[in-house]
Write a protein that holds these residues in place. Structure first.
Motif, mmCIF file in Angstrom:
data_model
loop_
_atom_site.group_PDB
_atom_site.id
_atom_site.type_symbol
_atom_site.label_atom_id
_atom_site.label_comp_id
_atom_site.label_asym_id
_atom_site.label_seq_id
_atom_site.Cartn_x
_atom_site.Cartn_y
_atom_site.Cartn_z
ATOM 1 N N PRO A 166 0.796 -1.235 0.000
ATOM 2 C CA PRO A 166 0.000 0.000 0.000
ATOM 3 C C PRO A 166 0.824 1.278 0.000
ATOM 4 O O PRO A 166 0.310 2.340 -0.347
ATOM 5 N N ASN A 167 2.094 1.201 0.394
ATOM 6 C CA ASN A 167 2.931 2.402 0.441
ATOM 7 C C ASN A 167 3.707 2.653 -0.845
ATOM 8 O O ASN A 167 4.481 3.619 -0.929
ATOM 9 N N VAL A 168 3.530 1.780 -1.841
ATOM 10 C CA VAL A 168 4.267 1.914 -3.101
ATOM 11 C C VAL A 168 3.303 2.269 -4.226
ATOM 12 O O VAL A 168 2.332 1.550 -4.483
ATOM 13 N N GLU A 169 3.565 3.391 -4.883
ATOM 14 C CA GLU A 169 2.807 3.786 -6.075
ATOM 15 C C GLU A 169 3.704 3.592 -7.294
ATOM 16 O O GLU A 169 4.750 4.236 -7.419
ATOM 17 N N LEU A 170 3.301 2.694 -8.173
ATOM 18 C CA LEU A 170 4.064 2.411 -9.382
ATOM 19 C C LEU A 170 3.448 3.163 -10.554
ATOM 20 O O LEU A 170 2.259 3.026 -10.841
ATOM 21 N N ARG A 171 4.246 3.953 -11.233
ATOM 22 C CA ARG A 171 3.771 4.703 -12.392
ATOM 23 C C ARG A 171 4.501 4.238 -13.648
ATOM 24 O O ARG A 171 5.673 4.567 -13.848
ATOM 25 N N ALA A 172 3.832 3.458 -14.478
ATOM 26 C CA ALA A 172 4.402 3.038 -15.755
ATOM 27 C C ALA A 172 4.245 4.151 -16.778
ATOM 28 O O ALA A 172 3.292 4.937 -16.733
ATOM 29 N N ARG A 173 5.213 4.240 -17.696
ATOM 30 C CA ARG A 173 5.209 5.220 -18.779
ATOM 31 C C ARG A 173 5.251 6.654 -18.247
ATOM 32 O O ARG A 173 4.580 7.543 -18.738
ATOM 33 N N TRP A 174 6.066 6.846 -17.230
ATOM 34 C CA TRP A 174 6.398 8.175 -16.708
ATOM 35 C C TRP A 174 7.907 8.330 -16.772
ATOM 36 O O TRP A 174 8.648 7.443 -16.324
ATOM 37 N N MET A 175 8.375 9.438 -17.281
ATOM 38 C CA MET A 175 9.815 9.661 -17.440
ATOM 39 C C MET A 175 10.238 10.952 -16.755
ATOM 40 O O MET A 175 9.593 11.994 -16.936
ATOM 41 N N ALA A 176 11.309 10.876 -15.997
ATOM 42 C CA ALA A 176 11.862 12.075 -15.375
ATOM 43 C C ALA A 176 12.441 12.989 -16.447
ATOM 44 O O ALA A 176 13.165 12.541 -17.341
ATOM 45 N N VAL A 177 12.117 14.271 -16.348
ATOM 46 C CA VAL A 177 12.659 15.264 -17.272
ATOM 47 C C VAL A 177 13.942 15.858 -16.698
ATOM 48 O O VAL A 177 14.976 15.897 -17.359
ATOM 49 N N ASP A 178 13.851 16.340 -15.446
ATOM 50 C CA ASP A 178 15.019 16.898 -14.766
ATOM 51 C C ASP A 178 14.754 16.971 -13.269
ATOM 52 O O ASP A 178 13.593 16.964 -12.831
ATOM 53 N N LEU A 179 15.840 17.051 -12.526
ATOM 54 C CA LEU A 179 15.743 17.221 -11.089
ATOM 55 C C LEU A 179 15.384 18.657 -10.753
ATOM 56 O O LEU A 179 15.781 19.588 -11.456
ATOM 57 N N ILE A 180 14.621 18.843 -9.676
ATOM 58 C CA ILE A 180 14.284 20.187 -9.197
ATOM 59 C C ILE A 180 15.250 20.536 -8.073
ATOM 60 O O ILE A 180 15.292 19.857 -7.037
ATOM 61 N N THR A 181 16.046 21.550 -8.279
ATOM 62 C CA THR A 181 17.058 21.958 -7.309
ATOM 63 C C THR A 181 16.844 23.431 -6.939
ATOM 64 O O THR A 181 15.868 24.058 -7.354
ATOM 65 N N ASN A 182 17.776 23.984 -6.176
ATOM 66 C CA ASN A 182 17.646 25.378 -5.739
ATOM 67 C C ASN A 182 17.529 26.364 -6.893
ATOM 68 O O ASN A 182 16.910 27.418 -6.752
ATOM 69 N N ARG A 183 18.095 26.040 -8.015
ATOM 70 C CA ARG A 183 18.053 26.976 -9.142
ATOM 71 C C ARG A 183 16.631 27.159 -9.671
ATOM 72 O O ARG A 183 16.359 28.113 -10.397
ATOM 73 N N PRO A 192 22.481 23.879 -1.168
ATOM 74 C CA PRO A 192 22.133 22.935 -2.238
ATOM 75 C C PRO A 192 21.147 21.885 -1.724
ATOM 76 O O PRO A 192 21.252 21.400 -0.599
ATOM 77 N N GLN A 193 20.189 21.531 -2.556
ATOM 78 C CA GLN A 193 19.199 20.534 -2.163
ATOM 79 C C GLN A 193 18.445 20.066 -3.410
ATOM 80 O O GLN A 193 18.158 20.854 -4.309
ATOM 81 N N CYS A 194 18.162 18.778 -3.455
ATOM 82 C CA CYS A 194 17.257 18.247 -4.473
ATOM 83 C C CYS A 194 15.858 18.235 -3.859
ATOM 84 O O CYS A 194 15.621 17.585 -2.842
ATOM 85 N N HIS A 195 14.926 18.944 -4.462
ATOM 86 C CA HIS A 195 13.582 19.096 -3.909
ATOM 87 C C HIS A 195 12.555 18.186 -4.559
ATOM 88 O O HIS A 195 11.436 18.069 -4.057
ATOM 89 N N GLY A 196 12.907 17.572 -5.680
ATOM 90 C CA GLY A 196 11.938 16.729 -6.372
ATOM 91 C C GLY A 196 12.323 16.551 -7.817
ATOM 92 O O GLY A 196 13.499 16.672 -8.186
ATOM 93 N N VAL A 197 11.328 16.309 -8.662
ATOM 94 C CA VAL A 197 11.620 16.021 -10.062
ATOM 95 C C VAL A 197 10.447 16.468 -10.933
ATOM 96 O O VAL A 197 9.286 16.416 -10.525
ATOM 97 N N TYR A 198 10.777 16.960 -12.121
ATOM 98 C CA TYR A 198 9.770 17.159 -13.155
ATOM 99 C C TYR A 198 9.626 15.839 -13.902
ATOM 100 O O TYR A 198 10.628 15.250 -14.345
ATOM 101 N N ALA A 199 8.382 15.377 -14.055
ATOM 102 C CA ALA A 199 8.157 14.069 -14.663
ATOM 103 C C ALA A 199 7.124 14.162 -15.772
ATOM 104 O O ALA A 199 6.087 14.825 -15.624
ATOM 105 N N LEU A 200 7.400 13.500 -16.880
ATOM 106 C CA LEU A 200 6.535 13.506 -18.059
ATOM 107 C C LEU A 200 5.636 12.277 -18.061
ATOM 108 O O LEU A 200 6.119 11.138 -18.015
#
Length: 563
Positions: A166-183, A192-200
């Motif tokens: 129940p704690n795992v969400e699997l997303r097929a056919r989703w691709m990471a575009v880039d990491l979301i960072t301080n910039r 510096p920190q990785c805050h998440g990801v843009y995903a297609l």
């Protein structure tokens, strides 16, 4: 930094838990063995996890692994023996501390996989009741396997567990575009920190902003940068390229392992013939060529590996691949033979059912005919620099598996160490994530595509893709020269400019994102190769044919740039 330990699944303190339903998830990019190991262990600790797979969930590189996974299990084996074999295969660039840590935890890794329901080939008299085989570079039998489809068996077992959790969400056919960072964050505190990801979402074309407690790169290697590879379509270096763009170091990218024996057939360009077949006695031969003084009466031609290495067909992969490449060029051959006919039909059907069946479908009866084989790009020995807990240079960003450089593989990976690394360091990565402070998420900007348009020249992507892969195959392959590398780098930079311009002006899609990542990785490979003025392991240069007495990893560093 404290020594990581293989997680036993014991509860962690409440302060390390993720909290309620609105707490940030850990986003894992990649649904292979590394990603699923992290996901399942985090989920067991109450952490919400989102796993992104850019194709169907079953298409990870793990599912393509045939041979097996190392386990120091037998009474004739030891951690010291495994470390020694890893170091010898790695040609002087293996980090001994890393190799020892992973070897020490190999038995626990196998036990964990058994507990997940992985159906390894049994042997009542074997350690843990498992049948162990031997592969090139190993002193003893220490490879646990599920016939000749080990990766598929492991992947299916872990996927079933992940689907049910129940704690795992699997997303097929989703691709990471880039990491979301301080910039990307307007009101950043500067740390510096990785805050998440843009995903297609590949099917809808929508890019979503995914905030994360941590991001784990488990994206695999860069095999698709070469024209001929044993890797699946997913192996486009996405994690390595994203981490590089975010300012992380990468190391040892010049060491691309070419598997010696990929099936040579017009209908099957990516089918691997496992090293275990040679481990069980398969012999490499020259089609129609008899060597002077050869007493071998085989109708398939002479053996040639004893002329290159005293270990013959059981020499490490870099040696075998170079020997095949040499003999093919010397005799003008399109392939060589892998002869297993002497092993007998019953043995081959029992131990190599997948290879036997697939070859038979293609008209090759391996019990009666040799198998045509050629080397093909197989494994990326370098990648994102991490410690033994998967931490990268960027806080909040972790990486496991083939996308990483941990020091384990050195200048050449020892067979079946890759799956082991995924499990052992996947467990220690979980501990690191749970012990890290839970970040307070800033407001993250949505993906901005207000100034882009739909691409009307997809042919440009296809052309650049083909040009890049052929360029890498011809100029940055098994044998290299400085002139070829310099020419390759010049053309890669031109291609990169074209691709970056395309990326800036058109809506993203999977083909464009993969090409963007591949051209970054191609540049990293060539730059690393130009920096190494010697021949060592998987990197062989005609201009620098000798191995230096002392050598070090090739580490590339850059500063993050704005989008």
């Amino acid at each position: 930094m404290s020594e990581p330990s293989l997680s036993t699944g014991a509860p962690v303190s409440s302060s390390s838990r993720s909290g309620g339903d609105d707490a940030l998830p850990v986003v894992i990019i990649g649904a292979g063995l590394g990603g699923l190991t992290v996901a399942l262990n985090l989920a067991e600790q109450g952490q919400k996890v989102v796993v992104l797979a850019k194709r169907d969930l079953g298409e990870a590189a793990t599912a393509w692994a045939q041979g097996g996974i190392v386990g120091v299990l037998g009474s004739d084996d030891s951690v010291e023996s495994h470390v020694r074999d890893t170091q010898e295969a790695g040609a002087g660039l293996v980090d001994e501390h890393t190799a020892r840590y992973i070897a020490q935890n190999s038995a626990q890794a196998i036990e964990w996989l058994v507990a997940q329901g992985v159906p390894f080939s049994p042997d009542p008299s074997g350690p843990l009741g498992l049948h162990l085989t031997r592969e090139g570079g190993h002193a003893v039998r220490r490879i646990a396997h599920a016939a000749d489809a080990t990766g598929k068996a492991i992947h299916e077992a872990l996927l079933a567990r992940a689907r049910a959790h129940p704690n795992v969400e699997l997303r097929a056919r989703w691709m990471a575009v880039d990491l979301i960072t301080n910039r990307h964050v307007k009101k950043s505190d500067g740390r510096p920190q990785c805050h998440g990801v843009y995903a297609l979402d590949i099917d809808s074309g929508r890019v979503e902003t995914l905030p994360a407690r941590a991001v784990v790169l488990a994206t695999g290697g860069v095999g698709k940068v070469y024209r001929y590879t044993s890797n699946p379509e997913t192996s486009t270096g996405d994690g390595i390229a994203m981490a590089w763009r975010a300012g992380c170091r990468v190391a040892n990218m010049e060491f691309i392992q070419f598997h010696p024996t990929c099936l040579y057939h017009p209908q099957e360009r990516s089918f691997l013939i496992t090293e275990a077949l040679r481990g069980e006695g398969g012999l490499l031969r020259l089609p129609g060529v008899k060597l002077e003084g050869d007493s071998d009466d085989s109708p398939w031609g002479s053996r040639f590996m004893p002329e290159h290495d005293a270990r013959g067909e059981l020499a490490p992969r870099d040696i075998v691949a170079r020997a095949i490449d040499f003999e093919m060029k010397k005799h003008g051959l399109d392939h060589v033979w892998l002869d297993a006919t002497h092993l007998g039909e019953a043995f081959l059907k029992e131990h190599f059912p997948t290879i036997h069946a697939r070859c038979l479908e293609l008209g090759i009866d391996i019990a009666r005919q040799p198998i045509p084989v050629v080397p093909a790009a197989h494994y990326t020995c370098g990648g994102v620099v991490t410690d033994l807990s998967g931490r990268s240079d960027l806080p909040g960003l972790y990486a496991v598996g083939e996308a990483t450089y941990t020091g384990l593989h050195g200048a050449n990976r020892l067979a079946s160490n890759s799956l082991l690394e995924c499990v052992v360091l996947g467990h220690s990565c979980v501990d690191a994530i749970l012990q890290a402070p839970v970040p307070q998420p800033p407001k993250l900007p949505a993906w901005d595509e207000s100034l882009v348009e739909n691409a009307d020249e997809q042919v440009v992507i296809a052309h650049n893709w083909d040009e890049l892969r052929l360029l890498m195959w011809n100029y940055v392959g098994i044998v290299r020269t400085t002139r070829r590398l310099e020419r390759a780098l010049h053309r890669i930079k031109l291609l990169k400019d074209e691709i970056d311009d395309y990326y800036a002006n058109f809506r993203v899609n999977r083909d464009l994102l993969e090409l963007r990542n591949l051209v970054v990785c191609a540049e990293l490979i060539v730059r690393s190769a130009l920096m190494r003025h010697e021949s060592r392991g998987l990197h062989y240069s005609r201009d620098f044919p000798h191995t230096l007495p002392v050598s070090f990893p090739t580490v590339l560093t850059r500063k993050a740039k704005s989008r």
